[in-house]
Motif scaffolding. Structure first.
Motif, mmCIF file in Angstrom:
data_model
loop_
_atom_site.group_PDB
_atom_site.id
_atom_site.type_symbol
_atom_site.label_atom_id
_atom_site.label_comp_id
_atom_site.label_asym_id
_atom_site.label_seq_id
_atom_site.Cartn_x
_atom_site.Cartn_y
_atom_site.Cartn_z
ATOM 1 N N LEU A 46 11.040 -3.938 16.753
ATOM 2 C CA LEU A 46 9.618 -4.215 17.019
ATOM 3 C C LEU A 46 9.413 -5.669 17.446
ATOM 4 C CD1 LEU A 46 7.883 -2.252 14.110
ATOM 5 C CD2 LEU A 46 7.860 -1.688 16.545
ATOM 6 N N VAL A 47 10.097 -6.587 16.776
ATOM 7 C CA VAL A 47 9.981 -8.011 17.148
ATOM 8 C C VAL A 47 10.477 -8.203 18.584
ATOM 9 C CG1 VAL A 47 10.897 -10.321 16.680
ATOM 10 C CG2 VAL A 47 10.131 -8.890 14.782
ATOM 11 N N LEU A 48 11.568 -7.515 18.934
ATOM 12 C CA LEU A 48 12.130 -7.690 20.282
ATOM 13 C C LEU A 48 11.253 -7.024 21.341
ATOM 14 C CD1 LEU A 48 15.916 -7.407 19.468
ATOM 15 C CD2 LEU A 48 14.542 -9.464 19.836
ATOM 16 N N GLN A 49 10.574 -5.957 20.965
ATOM 17 C CA GLN A 49 9.614 -5.357 21.914
ATOM 18 C C GLN A 49 8.440 -6.303 22.140
ATOM 19 O OE1 GLN A 49 8.573 -1.365 20.623
ATOM 20 N NE2 GLN A 49 10.711 -0.714 20.616
ATOM 21 N N ALA A 50 8.070 -7.037 21.102
ATOM 22 C CA ALA A 50 7.002 -8.044 21.273
ATOM 23 C C ALA A 50 7.506 -9.185 22.162
ATOM 24 C CB ALA A 50 6.539 -8.562 19.916
ATOM 25 N N ALA A 51 8.787 -9.510 22.029
ATOM 26 C CA ALA A 51 9.363 -10.589 22.859
ATOM 27 C C ALA A 51 9.466 -10.164 24.325
ATOM 28 C CB ALA A 51 10.743 -10.969 22.319
ATOM 29 N N SER A 52 9.805 -8.908 24.563
ATOM 30 C CA SER A 52 10.006 -8.463 25.957
ATOM 31 C C SER A 52 8.694 -8.121 26.641
ATOM 32 C CB SER A 52 10.931 -7.237 25.990
ATOM 33 O OG SER A 52 10.254 -6.096 25.492
ATOM 34 N N GLY A 53 7.619 -7.989 25.853
ATOM 35 C CA GLY A 53 6.325 -7.645 26.431
ATOM 36 C C GLY A 53 6.021 -6.159 26.378
ATOM 37 N N ARG A 54 6.953 -5.364 25.805
ATOM 38 C CA ARG A 54 6.695 -3.926 25.680
ATOM 39 C C ARG A 54 5.633 -3.645 24.632
ATOM 40 N NH1 ARG A 54 10.513 0.664 24.628
ATOM 41 N NH2 ARG A 54 12.075 -0.708 23.695
ATOM 42 N N ARG A 55 5.383 -4.651 23.793
ATOM 43 C CA ARG A 55 4.427 -4.514 22.699
ATOM 44 C C ARG A 55 3.633 -5.817 22.664
ATOM 45 N NH1 ARG A 55 4.658 -1.199 18.069
ATOM 46 N NH2 ARG A 55 6.329 -0.097 19.134
ATOM 47 N N ALA A 56 2.359 -5.751 22.348
ATOM 48 C CA ALA A 56 1.518 -6.958 22.433
ATOM 49 C C ALA A 56 1.891 -7.981 21.357
ATOM 50 C CB ALA A 56 0.047 -6.576 22.303
ATOM 51 N N HIS A 57 2.223 -7.499 20.169
ATOM 52 C CA HIS A 57 2.495 -8.425 19.060
ATOM 53 C C HIS A 57 3.291 -7.703 17.977
ATOM 54 C CE1 HIS A 57 -1.212 -6.255 17.892
ATOM 55 N NE2 HIS A 57 -0.556 -6.188 16.749
ATOM 56 N N ILE A 58 3.759 -8.487 17.018
ATOM 57 C CA ILE A 58 4.348 -7.910 15.807
ATOM 58 C C ILE A 58 3.378 -8.198 14.659
ATOM 59 C CG2 ILE A 58 5.765 -10.021 15.509
ATOM 60 C CD1 ILE A 58 6.917 -6.616 14.287
ATOM 61 N N SER A 59 3.162 -7.207 13.811
ATOM 62 C CA SER A 59 2.338 -7.432 12.618
ATOM 63 C C SER A 59 3.253 -7.791 11.463
ATOM 64 C CB SER A 59 1.569 -6.164 12.235
ATOM 65 O OG SER A 59 0.669 -5.830 13.240
ATOM 66 N N VAL A 60 2.932 -8.869 10.775
ATOM 67 C CA VAL A 60 3.691 -9.238 9.579
ATOM 68 C C VAL A 60 2.999 -8.594 8.383
ATOM 69 C CG1 VAL A 60 4.407 -11.133 8.091
ATOM 70 C CG2 VAL A 60 4.540 -11.381 10.572
ATOM 71 N N PHE A 61 3.751 -7.716 7.715
ATOM 72 C CA PHE A 61 3.157 -6.947 6.618
ATOM 73 C C PHE A 61 3.167 -7.751 5.315
ATOM 74 C CE2 PHE A 61 4.775 -2.849 8.865
ATOM 75 C CZ PHE A 61 3.693 -2.874 9.739
ATOM 76 N N GLY A 62 2.290 -8.710 5.222
ATOM 77 C CA GLY A 62 2.104 -9.464 3.980
ATOM 78 C C GLY A 62 2.795 -10.812 3.986
ATOM 79 N N ARG A 63 2.038 -11.837 3.600
ATOM 80 C CA ARG A 63 2.587 -13.195 3.472
ATOM 81 C C ARG A 63 2.383 -13.748 2.079
ATOM 82 N NH1 ARG A 63 4.480 -16.053 7.902
ATOM 83 N NH2 ARG A 63 3.759 -15.044 9.800
ATOM 84 N N ASP A 64 2.110 -12.843 1.154
ATOM 85 C CA ASP A 64 1.807 -13.294 -0.206
ATOM 86 C C ASP A 64 2.849 -12.797 -1.209
ATOM 87 O OD1 ASP A 64 1.138 -10.641 0.076
ATOM 88 O OD2 ASP A 64 -0.791 -10.797 -0.970
ATOM 89 N N TYR A 65 4.073 -12.569 -0.706
ATOM 90 C CA TYR A 65 5.158 -12.165 -1.615
ATOM 91 C C TYR A 65 5.735 -13.399 -2.301
ATOM 92 C CZ TYR A 65 5.176 -7.424 0.264
ATOM 93 O OH TYR A 65 4.824 -6.139 0.614
ATOM 94 N N ASP A 66 6.409 -13.156 -3.402
ATOM 95 C CA ASP A 66 7.025 -14.244 -4.161
ATOM 96 C C ASP A 66 8.379 -14.590 -3.530
ATOM 97 O OD1 ASP A 66 7.644 -16.102 -6.044
ATOM 98 O OD2 ASP A 66 8.207 -14.643 -7.598
ATOM 99 N N THR A 67 8.319 -15.123 -2.324
ATOM 100 C CA THR A 67 9.517 -15.556 -1.588
ATOM 101 C C THR A 67 9.186 -16.927 -0.987
ATOM 102 O OG1 THR A 67 8.725 -14.532 0.461
ATOM 103 C CG2 THR A 67 10.151 -13.172 -0.939
ATOM 104 N N PRO A 68 10.187 -17.695 -0.532
ATOM 105 C CA PRO A 68 9.889 -19.057 -0.066
ATOM 106 C C PRO A 68 8.797 -19.128 1.004
ATOM 107 C CG PRO A 68 12.235 -18.818 -0.391
ATOM 108 C CD PRO A 68 11.635 -17.458 -0.629
ATOM 109 N N ASP A 69 8.786 -18.228 1.990
ATOM 110 C CA ASP A 69 7.713 -18.308 3.002
ATOM 111 C C ASP A 69 6.664 -17.210 2.829
ATOM 112 O OD1 ASP A 69 8.735 -15.968 4.170
ATOM 113 O OD2 ASP A 69 9.830 -17.045 5.742
#
Ligand code: UFG
Length: 322
Positions: free
Chosen positions: A192-215
């Motif tokens: 999916l990320v690579l389809q967003a990079a090639s233009g086959r897909r408009a964007h990638i959705s990040v499913f959550g940024r509030d996990y207990d991980t560094p980023d």
């Protein structure tokens, strides 16, 4: 060796069929093409059909004289398994039992099973080794664990030997560019990320940024499809040499966050990847990382492409194929 690959037209199965062909094996693919692609089966014999069709299975086994069976023909979407558990139990469990029973009837005693990190459920510690409790939290994971348990009983009762390979996140593509990931719809992060990079897909959705991980994004252990297939070949040899039934976790032991995958894809492709913030996806653990020490020790498994940039570069070669 003479090997039946059930689901050999799918993402992992097709890479396996190519590898077995290179190794000089006689290969037969059985695939109903519900998710696979006929043109992905690069060698051997191809039979279009369903594991649910017992008469067909008996016919394939009667003609095949197989030494071993590899089974890649499961449904794999966690979310769908919650919405439609019947579909998952019918295919992943009932149809697999039928396959095993036809194997028994024809005296085929070696089975390589595609299992999953999802059999562990919410991680109690990391990295996850084989001693980690298996408490799946969705029907998909339960179907895979049920088959693992069936296999243990079938070994004791019927002498059917098996190796369960618990994949973490399979990714990447054939380094020679002939094969890659072609799920429809695609749900996996790397393509999916690579389809967003090639233009086959408009964007990638990040499913959550509030996990207990560094980023704040989820961490996964990405394993190159070629390394995954190599583990299957080693597992077949393990059984052929009289090795005991066993189960192995397969990953590189390195966790990468969703954001790190996006950043690495940006570097590898030289393209920008448009990112949209999304809510958490139900059932996603924050961190899934494998301890594959046993696969290295017992099978002699040695990943060739452990580096995330290489995994993504091969997937990019596939995404941008002409
Ligand atoms: N992700 C996104 N956006 C997307 C797709 C995925 O942020 O558009 C995230 C997910 O939330 C997850 C990570 O990227 O944190 C990886 O997601 P994938 O869907 O690529 O892979 P999963 O870890 O969910 O799934 C893998 C296998 C499944 C298997 C599951 C078991 O691909 O087949 O592990 O844990 F069921």
């Amino acid at each position: 060796m003479n090997i039946l690959v059930v689901g050999g037209a799918g993402y992992i199965g097709s890479h396996m069929v190519k590898r077995l062909g290179q190794l000089g094996c006689k290969v037969t693919t059985l695939d109903n093409l519900s998710a696979g692609h006929r043109d992905a089966v690069l060698c051997g014999e191809f039979v279009q059909g369903d594991m649910a069709d017992k008469a067909l299975l008996n016919q394939v086994f009667a003609q095949g004289q197989f030494d071993a069976v590899m089974h890649f023909a499961s449904f794999i979407q966690v979310g769908e398994s919650v919405q439609e558990p019947a579909k998952y139990y019918a295919n992943n469990v009932v149809n697999t039992l039928q396959l095993l029973d036809v194997m028994r009837a024809h005296g085929v005693k070696q089975f390589i099973f595609s299992s999953t990190a999802a059999t562990f459920g919410e991680p109690q510690y990391a990295p996850i080794d084989e001693a980690h409790p298996q408490q799946p939290i969705n029907p998909y994971g339960r179907t895979k664990l049920m088959v693992e348990q069936v296999l243990a009983d079938y070994d004791k009762a019927y002498g059917l030997k098996s190796v369960c390979l618990r994949y973490f996140n399979a990714a990447g593509a054939d380094p020679e560019g002939q094969l890659g990931e072609r799920h429809e719809p695609e749900t996996h992060l790397v393509p999916l990320v690579l389809q967003a990079a090639s233009g086959r897909r408009a964007h990638i959705s990040v499913f959550g940024r509030d996990y207990d991980t560094p980023d704040g994004t989820c961490i996964r252990d990405y394993i190159h499809i070629v390394d995954l297939c190599e583990a299957h070949w080693l597992a077949v040899q393990h059984l052929a040499q009289g090795g005991a039934s066993d189960a192995f976790n397969l990953g590189n032991g390195n966790g990468f966050s969703v954001q790190e995958v996006i950043d690495t894809a940006t570097q590898v492709t030289g393209r920008t990847v448009a990112v949209q913030e999304g809510p958490r996806r139900a059932g996603d653990p924050a961190r899934l990382v494998a301890d594959a020490t046993r696969a290295r020790k017992v099978l002699g498994w040695q990943p060739q492409y452990a580096d995330l940039a290489t995994i993504i570069a091969h997937a990019w070669q596939w995404e941008t194929r002409k």
